[in-house]
Enzyme design. Sequence first.
Site, PDB file in Angstrom:
ATOM      1  CB  SER A 159      -0.822   7.319 -23.541  1.00  0.00           C
ATOM      2  OG  SER A 159      -1.060   7.268 -22.162  1.00  0.00           O
ATOM      3  CG  ASP A 256       4.095  11.827 -19.460  1.00  0.00           C
ATOM      4  OD1 ASP A 256       3.394  11.396 -18.524  1.00  0.00           O
ATOM      5  OD2 ASP A 256       4.153  11.280 -20.577  1.00  0.00           O
ATOM      6  CG  HIS A 286       0.568  11.676 -20.659  1.00  0.00           C
ATOM      7  ND1 HIS A 286       1.512  10.710 -20.944  1.00  0.00           N
ATOM      8  CD2 HIS A 286      -0.641  11.121 -20.938  1.00  0.00           C
ATOM      9  CE1 HIS A 286       0.894   9.622 -21.364  1.00  0.00           C
ATOM     10  NE2 HIS A 286      -0.406   9.844 -21.378  1.00  0.00           N
TER      11      HIS A 286
END
Length: 310
Positions: A159, A256, A286
Amino acid sequence: MLDPQAQALLSLMKERGVPSTHELSPTEARRAYRERRTYTQPAPPEVASARDLRVPGPAGPIPVRLYRPMGSRAGEVLPGLVYFHGGGWVIGDLDTHDVLCRELCNGSGCAVIAVDYRLGPEHRFPAAIEDAEAATRWALREAAALGLDPSRLAIGGDSAGGNLTAVVSLLLRDRPEPGARSLAAQLLIYPSTDMRGQTASHRQNGQGFLLTREVIDYFQGHYADLDQYGHWRASPLLADSHANLPPAFVITAGYDPLCDEGEAYADRLSLAGVPTQVLRFPRQLHGFITMGRVIDEANTAVALCARALR
């Protein structure tokens, strides 16, 4: 369809009234993220050693944690991975990603250096980048003292940590560490590569799957100013060139908001001649890779990342 295990997690969070991250202060959000890990993460596997260190940084010492894999011998020179945790540049620390770093360490046979970079809103863009770059350069310079092979040093992250990985790879390409070889690889786990958020996956997955549009705005707003979103150090997809970067392994998740920009970055690397593999988990959301206690595919993803590093 969304993975039933991921759906069960979302349903449980809704049933228990777990607040969304954007409804909390950064301090509260950090505490909640740290506490939630015990419900979703596997037990931490044993490693040969784990040491907390502090390395020189542009604004003072940077905490890092150095792991060596089970089965490694004292004094053995190992390949290494410098790892940047996720959390939107606002939450996350050495403990929230301790299990993942241990798993990657044992599975890949690499030593892992986890980096506790500065977070927003107390330390805004580009503070996290500066710490990530400084820690990587330190690892290259001090490789011999750390028992690492500097020619086999990778960087990676999930991320926001994937964003830092991409940016640091670009920075070291353009200004190599004197006397050091290029980075051996980059591991990009559902990376943020374009803060403008204009892709189809942002529109399709922006509600209902943990990382909502409101949470993204919360993270990005605490990290950078709106007029900085178009800078390549915030959005590495916008760099002028992606040539001559380390080989990449990219993981994305089908539910995501960041899915499209992660795959667009993989495509950009491939078009620039960088050896790149991209793997989408179409039924995942995610953040799933740290949820191996409740989502089986997380363990599959970790094993694949470790194999790619090995």
